[in-house]
Scaffold this active site. Structure first.
Site, mmCIF file in Angstrom:
data_model
loop_
_atom_site.group_PDB
_atom_site.id
_atom_site.type_symbol
_atom_site.label_atom_id
_atom_site.label_comp_id
_atom_site.label_asym_id
_atom_site.label_seq_id
_atom_site.Cartn_x
_atom_site.Cartn_y
_atom_site.Cartn_z
ATOM 1 N N LYS A 143 38.633 37.388 38.287
ATOM 2 C CA LYS A 143 39.460 36.390 38.987
ATOM 3 C C LYS A 143 38.704 35.097 39.218
ATOM 4 O O LYS A 143 39.306 34.017 39.263
ATOM 5 C CB LYS A 143 39.991 36.981 40.290
ATOM 6 N N THR A 180 42.558 32.969 44.841
ATOM 7 C CA THR A 180 41.484 32.168 44.261
ATOM 8 C C THR A 180 42.015 31.084 43.339
ATOM 9 O O THR A 180 41.379 30.044 43.173
ATOM 10 C CB THR A 180 40.510 33.089 43.491
#
Length: 363
Positions: free
Chosen positions: A199, A256
């Site tokens: 991620k 994120t």
């Protein structure tokens, strides 16, 4: 209320916020820092000179260092919490291994997110190398959408808590769980680790897209395709596809890739605005693990042999001198493909589980 004795190793943003959370929940916390200034200020004024500077930390936290904790200190702990960047973790575990009793050691919890660049090792394998397979099999990994600045304010946060030993995952969840910090257990730590590493790479891509001026359609599409790609890489490695739909997977990816508080998103955004990587890293003021993780992640992609155009594009910009606008044009002109494509067959996780003397995948 928890009443554990916890040693937190690492006094960056995340180590600090978790130390404060645990202390506020009733644990007695020792916080190890390599900075004498940070140790002295924490013990005198309950503040940190560099991270979360406006926060008054719990009086249940005692800072120690800069000398590494002694065996006597470690032996009195119920929990060891490692908030160390992945690239520095092996050295810390080498130092720690001689202090541990393999048959009676504290619960070991890891919150770093990344892949060791030189070896492509996940944290689970680093633990096995440095502390032994039995400790690795009971280690716990905490991951999910969890910005330190929000945890420190007791904003509601939810995380995955994973281990090959569900008993140890349950115990770790009990240590951390509070109404404002909900813990969900998981028996696929390898998938959770790959989510935490991947991620950060995809957040760089999302930041680049924002820096170039792309809007909501592009962002939603990029995040969705990144999730498909992250799942494909993970399944090819041997993780459970369900893990990528967890808090550690899609939850952390969404956070994120959509917030300016994300260091990795910020690096990507500034790249998209035309700044050099060298200048960004010099002025960022904290670690963006996606930059180093992109190297290890690229090697894993090549090893498992799957299509990963987004991560490969990020790598080409960071390390091969590719021009961002040319890379984006190439991405947009890729041929049509099937939306979901999960690989099958033997994978690297089988070798890792063999190393841990496990005959089957627990998930």
């Amino acid at each position: 209320m928890s009443s554990e004795k916890v040693l937190v190793l690492g006094s960056g943003n995340f180590g600090l916020c978790l130390a404060d959370h645990l202390a506020d929940a009733g644990s007695t916390v020792l916080l190890y820092s390599r900075s004498l200034e940070a140790v002295e200020l924490m013990n005198k004024e309950h503040r940190n000179p560099k991270y979360l500077r406006d926060h008054l930390f719990s009086s249940n936290i005692t800072a120690i260092g800069p000398e590494f904790p002694t065996k006597d200190v470690v032996s009195k702990m119920d929990v060891l919490l490692f908030a160390i960047p992945t690239q520095n973790l092996r050295k810390v575990l080498k130092d720690m291994s001689s202090l541990l009793d393999p048959d009676n050691h504290p619960l070991m919890i890891f919150v770093n997110k990344g892949i060791e660049t030189d070896t492509q090792a996940l944290t689970l394998e680093i633990i096995a190398d440095e502390c032994g397979t039995e400790i690795a099999k009971t280690s716990v990994f905490l991951s999910g959408p969890s910005f330190a600045k929000e945890i420190i304010k007791r904003q509601p946060t939810q995380v995955s808590v994973a281990s090959l030993s569900i008993t140890h995952a349950d115990r770790a969840a009990e240590v951390f769980h509070q109404p404002w910090f909900r813990c969900y257990t998981n028996n696929d730590p390898i998938g959770v680790e790959l989510c935490g590493a991947g991620k950060n790479v995809y957040a760089l891509a999302a930041g680049v897209a924002a820096g170039l001026g792309f809007e909501n359609n592009a962002r939603a599409g990029l995040i969705t395709r990144s999730l498909a790609e992250m799942t494909r890489v993970g399944v090819a490695f041997g993780a459970s596809p369900i893990t990528f739909l967890s808090l550690a997977g899609v939850g952390d990816l969404m956070l994120t890739c959509t917030s300016e508080n994300s260091r990795n998103f910020t690096v990507g955004y500034r790249l998209g605005k035309g700044e050099s990587l060298e200048h960004i890293l010099e002025t960022l003021g904290s670690v963006a693990e996606g930059v180093t993780t992109a190297k290890g992640y690229k090697k894993i992609i090549d090893k498992v042999g799957v299509q990963a155009p987004v991560a490969n594009a990020v790598y080409s910009v960071l390390y091969e001198g590719a021009v961002i606008k040319d890379v984006v044009e190439g991405m947009l002109n890729r041929p049509r493909v099937v939306e979901h494509d999960l690989p099958l067959g033997r994978s690297p996780v089988d070798d890792l589980l063999s190393k841990l003397r496990l005959s089957t995948r627990p998930w």
